[in-house]
Enzyme design. Sequence first.
Site, PDB file in Angstrom:
ATOM      1  N   LYS A  48       0.794  -1.237   0.000  1.00 42.89           N
ATOM      2  CA  LYS A  48       0.000   0.000   0.000  1.00 42.89           C
ATOM      3  C   LYS A  48       0.828   1.289   0.000  1.00 42.89           C
ATOM      4  O   LYS A  48       0.318   2.370   0.304  1.00 42.89           O
ATOM      5  CB  LYS A  48      -1.007   0.047   1.162  1.00 42.89           C
ATOM      6  N   HIS A 110       6.906  -7.464  -2.300  1.00 44.78           N
ATOM      7  CA  HIS A 110       6.729  -6.798  -1.003  1.00 44.78           C
ATOM      8  C   HIS A 110       7.708  -7.361   0.027  1.00 44.78           C
ATOM      9  O   HIS A 110       7.581  -7.063   1.223  1.00 44.78           O
ATOM     10  CB  HIS A 110       5.304  -6.997  -0.482  1.00 44.78           C
ATOM     11  N   SER A 140      -4.462   2.933   4.442  1.00 44.56           N
ATOM     12  CA  SER A 140      -4.659   2.298   3.144  1.00 44.56           C
ATOM     13  C   SER A 140      -4.688   0.771   3.280  1.00 44.56           C
ATOM     14  O   SER A 140      -5.505   0.087   2.652  1.00 44.56           O
ATOM     15  CB  SER A 140      -3.550   2.738   2.193  1.00 44.56           C
TER      16      SER A 140
HETATM   17  P1  A3P Z   1      -5.193   4.811  -0.784  1.00 50.52           P
HETATM   18  O1  A3P Z   1      -5.783   3.546  -0.230  1.00 50.52           O
HETATM   19  O2  A3P Z   1      -4.689   5.712   0.299  1.00 50.52           O
HETATM   20  O3  A3P Z   1      -6.098   5.511  -1.740  1.00 50.52           O
HETATM   21  P2  A3P Z   1      -0.320  -0.179  -3.649  1.00 50.52           P
HETATM   22  O4  A3P Z   1      -0.356  -0.037  -5.133  1.00 50.52           O
HETATM   23  O5  A3P Z   1       1.051  -0.270  -3.083  1.00 50.52           O
HETATM   24  O6  A3P Z   1      -1.242  -1.256  -3.209  1.00 50.52           O
HETATM   25  O7  A3P Z   1      -0.863   1.191  -3.049  1.00 50.52           O
HETATM   26  C1  A3P Z   1      -2.225   1.558  -3.187  1.00 50.52           C
HETATM   27  C2  A3P Z   1      -2.383   2.988  -2.751  1.00 50.52           C
HETATM   28  O8  A3P Z   1      -1.805   3.840  -3.760  1.00 50.52           O
HETATM   29  C3  A3P Z   1      -3.848   3.391  -2.626  1.00 50.52           C
HETATM   30  O9  A3P Z   1      -3.871   4.390  -1.622  1.00 50.52           O
HETATM   31  C4  A3P Z   1      -4.096   3.941  -4.015  1.00 50.52           C
HETATM   32  O10 A3P Z   1      -5.228   4.784  -4.104  1.00 50.52           O
HETATM   33  C5  A3P Z   1      -2.812   4.719  -4.236  1.00 50.52           C
HETATM   34  N1  A3P Z   1      -2.576   5.039  -5.646  1.00 50.52           N
HETATM   35  C6  A3P Z   1      -2.595   4.220  -6.703  1.00 50.52           C
HETATM   36  N2  A3P Z   1      -2.383   4.883  -7.848  1.00 50.52           N
HETATM   37  C7  A3P Z   1      -2.227   6.173  -7.505  1.00 50.52           C
HETATM   38  C8  A3P Z   1      -2.002   7.385  -8.243  1.00 50.52           C
HETATM   39  N3  A3P Z   1      -1.899   7.370  -9.568  1.00 50.52           N
HETATM   40  N4  A3P Z   1      -1.902   8.541  -7.557  1.00 50.52           N
HETATM   41  C9  A3P Z   1      -2.013   8.565  -6.215  1.00 50.52           C
HETATM   42  N5  A3P Z   1      -2.241   7.470  -5.466  1.00 50.52           N
HETATM   43  C10 A3P Z   1      -2.345   6.280  -6.095  1.00 50.52           C
END
Ligand code: A3P
Length: 296
Positions: A48, A110, A140
Amino acid sequence: PVEMEVPPRPTLFDFHGVSMTKYFTDNWDNVQNFKARPDDILIATFPKAGTTWVSYILDLLYFGQMCPERQTSIPIHMRVPFLEIYLPSLPAGKELADQLPTTPRLIKTHLPVQFVPKSFWEQNCRIVYVARNAKDNAVSYFHFDRMNNVQPEPGDWSTFLQKFMEGKMVFGSWYDHVNGWWEKKQTHSKIHYMFYEDLIEDSRREIDRLCSFLCLSPSAEEKERVITGVMFDNMKQNKMANYSTVHIMDHKVSPFMRKGKVGDWKNHFTVTQNEQFDEDYRQKMKNPTLKFRTEV
Ligand code: A3P
């Protein structure tokens, strides 16, 4: 279409000092024996922290122009395989990585730094690490564990936050993860350590830094295409980037592309939780050179 079976939610157990679930340890020997190539790029994060965002940036930088059809037909988790994932109803990440036809191969993990298959170090591969401030990372992760049916039950927010502080998360302690990778970076020049908050603040600057680490020089036009493609709202609408094709996730509970902001923790932490968290954080985060921002 046939309804695909969702495997049961797993339980957490201690695996060489790190909390894990079987879906990331069942293929352990194969993962550890993964044969990296010198031009492979490993994208490493605590869950996340912005993995999908940075994966998509790299995918567009390398393949956006060359194969536009890739953008409309192959979901991100197939383009950038998740090395250690091993789920009954999905192809093993390690097999997908082995079979990737692209050069370079972009591979997601991860794993905490001490678990990275040794071949990545032997081949001196480039590694992009992304870190996100603990509070937003925890929020998140909480919503992710609610919507992802192959993660342990998160319980309520205060239970979850307590477990986060104890490092009882899948892939272990956030504190150990970000510190372990930070320390490794001090002696290993092929690690580019990025922050989610910097990407939010100025994605153009961060993409420039990434390009110089990767020795890429996209045209101005190409760079604009990447910047537009990876904006939160665009990724949220993009079926190939928003995980809507993955049957183990229930986006009605919480969408994968949830908020994409810095500071959403303020909508979750009570004043007392915040004080306890800060106190505990000070105990665990003794290295003054590793600094996170909880607002931008
Ligand atoms: P939130 O749950 O705070 O919205 P991962 O890809 O490591 O699983 O992380 C997911 C997090 O990154 C989520 O956060 C998601 O919304 C955010 N995320 C994904 N793409 C993004 C983007 N283009 N800009 C900003 N945040 C992004």
